[in-house]
Every structure is written in C-alpha cells, then in structure tokens.
Design a protein around this motif. Structure first.
Motif, mmCIF file in Angstrom:
data_model
loop_
_atom_site.group_PDB
_atom_site.id
_atom_site.type_symbol
_atom_site.label_atom_id
_atom_site.label_comp_id
_atom_site.label_asym_id
_atom_site.label_seq_id
_atom_site.Cartn_x
_atom_site.Cartn_y
_atom_site.Cartn_z
ATOM 1 N N GLU A 305 0.840 -1.200 0.000
ATOM 2 C CA GLU A 305 0.000 0.000 0.000
ATOM 3 C C GLU A 305 0.874 1.248 0.000
ATOM 4 O O GLU A 305 1.329 1.702 1.052
ATOM 5 C CB GLU A 305 -0.937 0.018 1.214
ATOM 6 N N PHE A 306 1.096 1.817 -1.165
ATOM 7 C CA PHE A 306 1.891 3.037 -1.283
ATOM 8 C C PHE A 306 1.034 4.253 -0.996
ATOM 9 O O PHE A 306 -0.040 4.420 -1.564
ATOM 10 C CB PHE A 306 2.500 3.132 -2.687
ATOM 11 N N GLU A 307 1.538 5.127 -0.112
ATOM 12 C CA GLU A 307 0.805 6.327 0.294
ATOM 13 C C GLU A 307 1.563 7.606 -0.029
ATOM 14 O O GLU A 307 1.077 8.691 0.254
ATOM 15 C CB GLU A 307 0.549 6.285 1.807
ATOM 16 N N GLY A 308 2.767 7.504 -0.574
ATOM 17 C CA GLY A 308 3.643 8.657 -0.704
ATOM 18 C C GLY A 308 3.196 9.698 -1.711
ATOM 19 O O GLY A 308 2.372 9.440 -2.587
ATOM 20 N N GLU A 309 3.801 10.877 -1.589
ATOM 21 C CA GLU A 309 3.487 11.998 -2.472
ATOM 22 C C GLU A 309 4.696 12.470 -3.276
ATOM 23 O O GLU A 309 4.563 13.352 -4.125
ATOM 24 C CB GLU A 309 2.935 13.172 -1.650
ATOM 25 N N HIS A 310 5.874 11.903 -3.010
ATOM 26 C CA HIS A 310 7.093 12.369 -3.672
ATOM 27 C C HIS A 310 7.510 11.473 -4.836
ATOM 28 O O HIS A 310 8.507 11.754 -5.502
ATOM 29 C CB HIS A 310 8.243 12.467 -2.667
ATOM 30 N N MET A 311 6.757 10.417 -5.081
ATOM 31 C CA MET A 311 6.979 9.522 -6.210
ATOM 32 C C MET A 311 5.636 9.324 -6.906
ATOM 33 O O MET A 311 4.582 9.539 -6.310
ATOM 34 C CB MET A 311 7.515 8.155 -5.748
ATOM 35 N N SER A 312 5.673 8.908 -8.148
ATOM 36 C CA SER A 312 4.421 8.562 -8.805
ATOM 37 C C SER A 312 3.839 7.330 -8.118
ATOM 38 O O SER A 312 4.556 6.545 -7.491
ATOM 39 C CB SER A 312 4.654 8.257 -10.288
ATOM 40 N N GLU A 313 2.544 7.155 -8.218
ATOM 41 C CA GLU A 313 1.908 5.992 -7.608
ATOM 42 C C GLU A 313 2.475 4.698 -8.175
ATOM 43 O O GLU A 313 2.662 3.716 -7.447
ATOM 44 C CB GLU A 313 0.396 6.047 -7.826
ATOM 45 N N LEU A 314 2.769 4.701 -9.453
ATOM 46 C CA LEU A 314 3.295 3.504 -10.101
ATOM 47 C C LEU A 314 4.701 3.174 -9.605
ATOM 48 O O LEU A 314 5.006 2.040 -9.227
ATOM 49 C CB LEU A 314 3.294 3.690 -11.613
ATOM 50 N N SER A 315 5.583 4.179 -9.570
ATOM 51 C CA SER A 315 6.955 3.951 -9.108
ATOM 52 C C SER A 315 6.977 3.574 -7.633
ATOM 53 O O SER A 315 7.728 2.676 -7.221
ATOM 54 C CB SER A 315 7.806 5.203 -9.348
ATOM 55 N N GLY A 316 6.169 4.259 -6.829
ATOM 56 C CA GLY A 316 6.136 3.968 -5.405
ATOM 57 C C GLY A 316 5.597 2.578 -5.103
ATOM 58 O O GLY A 316 6.088 1.883 -4.215
#
Length: 333
Positions: A305-316
């Motif tokens: 479950e990726f939640e980050g904002e500093h990478m694209s959703e796909l990369s994260g």
C-alpha cells in the motif's frame, strides 16, 4: 498520475516495472529468487487512489458528501477502478485488495461487478480482501446506529462474495470511553463475523483510527469478541493515538503495537511513503517489522500500500513490492 491519460498510464507500466526491478534492493540477479516470495504479496487498490479520484478529495468534506449522494462523481481521475486488474498483472502480483469507496456506487450493480470479474479473469488475478469505509460506526453508543452500521455492511459482504474475496476489512469506530467502545464494537463484530461465516469470508479489523490505533485495545477487542471468524488486518503505520493530524502528534509505539496484534493478524497492510536510492523505505524497516509477524507464525499475505506523495503511484508501488520481497528474502536467509 491523475494527469496522465489511461493509455499513457498503461504504457508506462511495463517500463516502470522494469525500472523498479533494476533499482530495488534486490538487484536483477536476485529476481528469480525474489519471485517465489511474490506469492505472499497482494496489491492494494488504494495505491492508485489519486489516479482514480483525481482532485476530488481536495475538499474532503465535499468529497464525503458527494460520495454518499452521487458516488461516481468523485471518480475524477484518469484511471478506471477496474483497471487495477491490469496494473496488478503487470506488476507481477496476482491478488488484489479492493477498497469499497473506489467503487462506492456499485455494491449491488451486478453488470459492473461482472465486468470487474471478467477483467480479473482475463488478467489472471483474483480478489483477496475488500476494505469497507464510510459504512457507519459499529461501536456507536446508540443501538440503532450500531444496527444501521451492520446493515450498511451487508451489501458489501454480498459484493465481496460475488467477486470471490476471501476477507473483508471493517473499522472499529465508536464513541464513549475506551471501555464502552470495546463492548459496543465487540457486540457488532460478533454479528459481522457470523455474517462473514455465512459467506465464507473472514472479518478483519484494522488499526485504522481512534481507539483501534492503540494496539493493546485492539488486541483486547479481538479477545473479548472471541469469534473464530474474526482477526486483524494490521497496518504497519496506523498507531496515531487519538487519530490523524494531531499537533503535537501522539503515537502508540509501533513495534509494541505490532507485537500486540501479531497473534491475531490474518493480513498485513505494508504501508510505504518514500524510498531512498537503495530502495529502502525511509520511515519503516520492513525486515525488522515483518519479522515480528513471522515470529508469531503468520503465513498470510502482505498487502502493498503506497501512500507517498514524492513519487508517482506507479513507481512507489513498484518500490513497495520490491522491498517486501527483499525483506522476506532477508528474513528467510
């Protein structure tokens, strides 16, 4: 991601997956070895909530109002919620964890669900878990409100069973003292767990806000309810005491919380926010944290479950999957 066209998004998948493989902790020489651990991983649909919702959550109170009044109107992104099946296949994960608010208007829409099932079949993936939000407070002090929350879950049990899900995740929200909420939630959970039994679906409670973010409280809730069809969907990061966004922030100790919940855990939400150049999550030590579950005998799935904002959703998301694999490899070695 929400600024990409769906065609561009899907074109990027294969290239991004290859890039993630080359930049992850497990280098390309270890991919064959890592592949055997992919069977322990599922993909959360929430990883792509920005691509699905677009900017509809910018005004959150309006988002919730629209979600309940005209749910498809919150789907302002470029990605169809059903395209998670393509993304999962391309990312090398064959089980998907669904989130009800990403298709909130379709719980009883059989043609829509049929299409979703067909897309899953065509891509060789299956649905593992359905997360239920915005279904009411099962721990409300008012008995009628508790019953309404139970009733609100029933269409989602039906949808989960229709889609072939094995588990459903609910929230232990309520009001009153911790002790009052404990008993109120236990009463409702006993009913929900029995409903789940009828559908062949496990009922899991997540540490997902307020009292449930206290690991000891949630462990006591499972013991008090004492139902064989009830367990925990343990999130690595949801230990914010009193809820999210408080200043100053107060947390239940993460390691202690995971130790508290591990004996009752039947699924793990492996949260991620950001990654360093070596592919390690910058806030969570996956090998150390996942070892807690392995020590407790957990043999279920780890949900990326990726939640980050500093990478694209796909990369994260790609980085999250690779780091889970590397952590499982390290702990097995």
């Amino acid at each position: 991601m929400s600024h990409l066209s769906r065609r561009d998004l899907l074109k990027l998948i294969a290239a991004s997956t290859a890039l993630g493989s080359s930049q992850s902790v497990a280098d390309s020489d270890n991919r064959v070895e890592a592949a055997r651990f992919s069977e322990r991983i599922s993909l959360s649909q929430w990883c792509f909530h920005r691509a699905i919702f677009g900017n509809s959550r910018d005004n959150y109170s309006q988002f919730i109002k629209t979600l309940h009044q005209s749910p498809d109107d919150v789907l302002l992104g470029r990605l169809d919620p059903r395209d998670i099946t393509k993304l999962s296949r391309q990312l090398g994960v064959d089980r998907v964890d669904l989130v009800n608010i990403l298709f909130f208007g379709h719980a009883e829409d059989k043609p829509w669900l049929d299409d979703f099932k067909l897309r899953a079949k065509d891509n060789g993936v299956s649905f593992q878990l359905l997360m239920c939000d915005e279904t009411g407070a099962i721990g409300a002090s008012n008995a009628k409100a508790r019953q309404q929350a139970i009733d609100n879950h029933k269409p989602w049990f039906e949808a989960a069973a229709y889609l072939g899900c094995k588990q459903i995740r609910v929230n232990a929200y309520g009001d009153g003292t911790y002790l009052q909420q404990l008993h109120q939630c236990a009463e409702s959970l006993a009913v929900l767990a029995s409903i789940g039994n009828d559908y062949g679906i496990e009922v899991l409670v997540e540490n997902h806000g307020n009292a449930s973010n206290n690991g000891a409280w949630l462990a006591m809730l499972i013991e008090l309810t004492n139902h064989p069809n009830l367990g925990v969907f343990t999130d690595l990061d949801n230990f914010f005491m009193g809820g999210w966004g408080l200043n100053p922030e107060r947390r239940y100790d993460r390691v202690q919380g995971l130790i508290d919940l591990a004996p009752y855990t039947r699924g793990v939400s492996v949260k991620s926010h950001d990654f360093d150049a070596s592919g390690r999550e910058t806030t969570l030590d996956y090998p150390k944290l996942l070892q807690i579950f392995q020590n407790a005998g957990f043999n279920g799935l780890y949900s990326a479950e990726f939640e980050g904002e500093h990478m694209s959703e796909l990369s994260g998301t790609t980085a999250t999957i690779r780091y889970i694999e590397s952590a499982l490899m390290a702990n097995a070695g």
